[in-house]
Design a protein around this motif. Structure first.
Motif, PDB file in Angstrom:
ATOM      1  N   PHE A 141      31.659  37.568  34.557  1.00  0.00           N
ATOM      2  CA  PHE A 141      32.348  36.863  35.594  1.00  0.00           C
ATOM      3  C   PHE A 141      31.814  36.477  36.786  1.00  0.00           C
ATOM      4  O   PHE A 141      32.036  35.474  37.428  1.00  0.00           O
ATOM      5  N   LEU A 142      31.094  37.605  37.480  1.00  0.00           N
ATOM      6  CA  LEU A 142      30.371  37.455  38.866  1.00  0.00           C
ATOM      7  C   LEU A 142      29.383  36.258  38.736  1.00  0.00           C
ATOM      8  O   LEU A 142      29.186  35.509  39.343  1.00  0.00           O
TER       9      LEU A 142
ATOM     10  N   GLN B  16      29.659  44.137  46.222  1.00  0.00           N
ATOM     11  CA  GLN B  16      28.358  44.506  46.431  1.00  0.00           C
ATOM     12  C   GLN B  16      27.227  44.201  45.241  1.00  0.00           C
ATOM     13  O   GLN B  16      26.195  43.637  45.244  1.00  0.00           O
ATOM     14  N   GLN B  17      27.828  44.089  43.885  1.00  0.00           N
ATOM     15  CA  GLN B  17      27.308  43.667  42.829  1.00  0.00           C
ATOM     16  C   GLN B  17      27.167  42.137  42.774  1.00  0.00           C
ATOM     17  O   GLN B  17      25.892  41.627  42.486  1.00  0.00           O
TER      18      GLN B  17
ATOM     19  N   ALA C 198      32.051  32.927  49.140  1.00  0.00           N
ATOM     20  CA  ALA C 198      33.384  32.444  48.738  1.00  0.00           C
ATOM     21  C   ALA C 198      33.988  33.371  47.774  1.00  0.00           C
ATOM     22  O   ALA C 198      35.219  33.831  48.034  1.00  0.00           O
ATOM     23  N   LEU C 199      33.046  33.862  47.018  1.00  0.00           N
ATOM     24  CA  LEU C 199      33.901  34.983  45.930  1.00  0.00           C
ATOM     25  C   LEU C 199      34.027  36.280  46.633  1.00  0.00           C
ATOM     26  O   LEU C 199      34.944  36.994  46.588  1.00  0.00           O
ATOM     27  N   VAL C 200      33.179  36.904  47.761  1.00  0.00           N
ATOM     28  CA  VAL C 200      33.393  38.122  48.576  1.00  0.00           C
ATOM     29  C   VAL C 200      34.558  37.804  49.376  1.00  0.00           C
ATOM     30  O   VAL C 200      35.297  38.841  49.367  1.00  0.00           O
ATOM     31  N   GLU C 201      34.739  36.724  49.920  1.00  0.00           N
ATOM     32  CA  GLU C 201      35.853  36.478  50.557  1.00  0.00           C
ATOM     33  C   GLU C 201      37.373  36.624  49.953  1.00  0.00           C
ATOM     34  O   GLU C 201      38.158  37.103  50.265  1.00  0.00           O
TER      35      GLU C 201
ATOM     36  N   TYR D 180      39.262  37.401  36.292  1.00  0.00           N
ATOM     37  CA  TYR D 180      39.187  38.683  37.236  1.00  0.00           C
ATOM     38  C   TYR D 180      40.508  38.859  38.099  1.00  0.00           C
ATOM     39  O   TYR D 180      41.139  39.755  38.055  1.00  0.00           O
ATOM     40  N   PHE D 181      40.539  37.882  38.930  1.00  0.00           N
ATOM     41  CA  PHE D 181      41.574  37.772  39.954  1.00  0.00           C
ATOM     42  C   PHE D 181      43.114  37.842  39.533  1.00  0.00           C
ATOM     43  O   PHE D 181      43.863  38.694  39.943  1.00  0.00           O
ATOM     44  N   THR D 182      43.305  37.011  38.440  1.00  0.00           N
ATOM     45  CA  THR D 182      44.697  36.884  37.706  1.00  0.00           C
ATOM     46  C   THR D 182      44.946  38.342  37.116  1.00  0.00           C
ATOM     47  O   THR D 182      45.945  38.931  37.544  1.00  0.00           O
ATOM     48  N   LEU D 183      44.024  38.812  36.501  1.00  0.00           N
ATOM     49  CA  LEU D 183      44.322  40.044  35.916  1.00  0.00           C
ATOM     50  C   LEU D 183      44.479  41.271  36.811  1.00  0.00           C
ATOM     51  O   LEU D 183      45.206  42.263  36.676  1.00  0.00           O
TER      52      LEU D 183
END
Length: 325
Positions: A43-44, A169-170, A195-198, A311-314
């Motif tokens: 995912f990352l 961090q990953q 954007a992902l970290v935010e 990841y976010f929805t789950l």
């Protein structure tokens, strides 16, 4: 991996590597190929790469990373990639065998948790099957440790992605590795990672805000994968099983769990729908506890992905379940 398998793997790799010489910076005409082991790492990588890289997953959607075994075919897939990303050798026991079959001069390899302080495992030696674990919540530096597959010592808990801030961090580690093999698209990877970290920071704030006033902060789980989540949000995790989903508790442990649930007046047990819940059902039936879903996110099916789950929805569905505790 036995000697015969290594010989066969060497032959396959020799054939697969005809025409390859040294590790390369990918040209503008090509999309770099990235291979990630399982969903949390995949995912990352997918989010940061965007459309600039071709990202694939080594394990099938329903395969357990902890139980997966290296093969010549897997080594060929890795060798054909420009970048190979895995979580941690505590999670993917097969990495040592797999890396013995890969030419590291032609494929860059990244352990995504490199340099991150990880929570401790149990520090005791166990066989791969039927192991038991104890978690003391201590933190350790991840670098410089050796791990074996048989009689494995679970020195660290690898389920970092359940704390969004550790997961971020990953993401930064993966971003740097992508820039190294494809510097022409550095700006894209940096922007995608930012954007992902935010989004991970926003998710963290959401968990903090909603769980802050949770009346019962003791969660009983089947799979001891939620230590990072528990530490991040002030929860107490009580586990029926061990660190990994293939660990079954003994009859004595189940009896002790039944007694503990009664003492703490806990009436809910969290289970991952992606793994066998028979053990949790046994405990629940004897304590009249309710079973609720809580995803470890180790396994996300192709059907779920096609339906827009990620990841976010789950993780937000996990939050909804925790609020019922």
């Amino acid at each position: 991996m036995n000697k015969l398998m290594k010989i066969i793997a060497t032959i396959f790799l020799s054939l697969a590597m005809v025409g390859h010489t040294t590790f390369k910076i990918v040209s503008a005409q090509d999309r770099p190929k990235v291979m990630a082991t399982f969903y949390p790492v995949y995912f990352l990588a997918s989010e940061i790469a965007g459309d600039k890289m071709e990202v694939s997953m080594l394990l099938d959607a329903n395969q357990d990373a902890h139980a997966y075994e290296a093969s010549a075919q897997a080594a060929i897939k890795v060798q054909e990639s420009d970048l190979f990303i895995y979580q941690d050798d505590e999670m993917e026991f097969f990495i040592k065998d797999l890396m013995s079959l890969v030419d590291l001069d032609t494929t860059k390899v990244l352990e995504s948790t490199d340099g991150i302080d990880l929570l401790s495992g149990d520090g005791e030696e166990h066989d791969h099957e039927g192991e038991e674990h104890d978690h003391e919540g201590e933190e350790h530096d991840h670098e410089g440790e050796e791990h074996g597959h048989e009689g494995h010592v679970h020195e660290f808990d690898p389920h970092t992605w359940l704390d969004p801030m550790v997961y971020s961090q990953q993401a930064k580690n993966i971003k740097e590795a992508m820039i190294e093999i494809d510097p022409d698209n550095q700006k894209v990877y940096e922007e995608n990672c930012k954007a992902l970290v935010e989004k991970l920071e926003a998710l963290n704030t959401e968990f903090q805000t909603k769980l802050k006033d949770l009346e019962n902060k003791t969660i009983v789980v089947q799979h001891k994968a939620f230590s990072y989540l528990a530490q991040a949000y002030g929860l107490e995790q009580i586990s029926i099983g061990g660190l990994f989903s293939d660990q079954e508790p003994s009859a004595k442990q189940i009896a002790e769990m039944q007694k503990l649930l009664a003492e703490k007046q806990v009436n809910k047990i969290y289970v991952d729908p992606a793994i066998d819940s028979k053990i949790a059902q046994t405990v629940a039936s004897s304590t009249k506890a309710e079973l609720l879903p809580l995803r470890t996110l180790e396994l996300v099916s192709e059907e779920e992905a096609a339906a827009g789950e990620n990841y976010f929805t789950l993780m937000r569905k996990n939050l909804e379940q925790l609020l019922q505790n």
